[in-house]
Motif scaffolding. Sequence first.
Motif, PDB file in Angstrom:
ATOM      1  N   CYS A   9      13.143  20.392 -22.656  1.00  0.00           N
ATOM      2  CA  CYS A   9      12.104  19.817 -21.797  1.00  0.00           C
ATOM      3  C   CYS A   9      10.753  20.387 -22.204  1.00  0.00           C
ATOM      4  CB  CYS A   9      12.411  20.161 -20.346  1.00  0.00           C
ATOM      5  SG  CYS A   9      11.081  19.749 -19.214  1.00  0.00           S
ATOM      6  N   HIS A  11       8.195  20.688 -20.431  1.00  0.00           N
ATOM      7  CA  HIS A  11       7.544  21.371 -19.307  1.00  0.00           C
ATOM      8  C   HIS A  11       8.163  22.730 -19.005  1.00  0.00           C
ATOM      9  CE1 HIS A  11       5.895  17.372 -18.693  1.00  0.00           C
ATOM     10  NE2 HIS A  11       7.118  16.903 -18.657  1.00  0.00           N
ATOM     11  N   CYS A  12       9.521  22.804 -19.010  1.00  0.00           N
ATOM     12  CA  CYS A  12      10.179  24.029 -18.534  1.00  0.00           C
ATOM     13  C   CYS A  12      11.095  24.641 -19.587  1.00  0.00           C
ATOM     14  CB  CYS A  12      10.964  23.749 -17.254  1.00  0.00           C
ATOM     15  SG  CYS A  12      12.482  22.814 -17.525  1.00  0.00           S
ATOM     16  N   CYS A  29      14.066  15.588 -16.681  1.00  0.00           N
ATOM     17  CA  CYS A  29      14.673  16.886 -16.922  1.00  0.00           C
ATOM     18  C   CYS A  29      15.593  17.263 -15.757  1.00  0.00           C
ATOM     19  CB  CYS A  29      13.584  17.931 -17.076  1.00  0.00           C
ATOM     20  SG  CYS A  29      14.179  19.618 -17.171  1.00  0.00           S
ATOM     21  N   CYS A  32      13.586  20.572 -14.012  1.00  0.00           N
ATOM     22  CA  CYS A  32      12.288  20.467 -13.324  1.00  0.00           C
ATOM     23  C   CYS A  32      11.926  19.040 -12.947  1.00  0.00           C
ATOM     24  CB  CYS A  32      11.187  21.068 -14.196  1.00  0.00           C
ATOM     25  SG  CYS A  32      10.675  20.015 -15.578  1.00  0.00           S
TER      26      CYS A  32
HETATM   27 ZN   LIG Z   1      12.045  20.593 -17.338  1.00  0.00          ZN
END
Ligand SMILES: [Zn+2]
Length: 144
Positions: A9, A11-12, A29, A32
Motif C-alpha cells: 500500500c 499509504h501504510c 488496502c 488502512c
Molecule cells: Zn494501506
Amino acid sequence: MPDPLVIPCPHCNGLNRIPAERLGDSPKCGRCKGEVILDKPFDLTQGDYPSQIKGDLPLLVDVWAEWCGPCKSFAPIFEQAAGQLIGRCRLAKLDSEANQPLAGQLGIRSIPSLILFRNGREVARQSGAFPLPQLLAWLGSQGI
Ligand SMILES: [Zn+2]
C-alpha cells in the motif's frame, strides 16, 4: 505474473493480495482502506523504501530535488506516465534532500534519476529528464 499479485500500500506499506483482474477496480488496502493502485506518483521516504520496492508490480522511482529545474519540468511528464501505467507499474517520487541517506545508499550522482525496481531489486536506471514517449519506450524495453 503471479495471481493474485502482492502489492504494498502506498499509504501504510501494508501488503495486499489483489487478483490481477481487480487491478482496474480501485482496490482498497486491507489495513488502512486507502487506494492501493494510484493514477499518480506517491512520495517515497527512507522509511517506506524497504516495503515499497517489494511486491509483484515494478516500482519506478523519480529522484528529484526542490532546487532542480529539470526535475520540475519533468514532474508533469512523470505524473502523466503514472496515469498511463495503472496496474502495470507503480510510480514514486523520492526527494533526495529530505532523504539524503537513501539517496546516498542508491548512489545518486545526478538528478533527475529514474530507478526501476522489480521484486525488491534495482533492474534499470536512467538519469536526466525525458519526454513521455521516450519514458514509455524505455519502460517498454524493460517489459512494462
Ligand atoms: Zn494501506
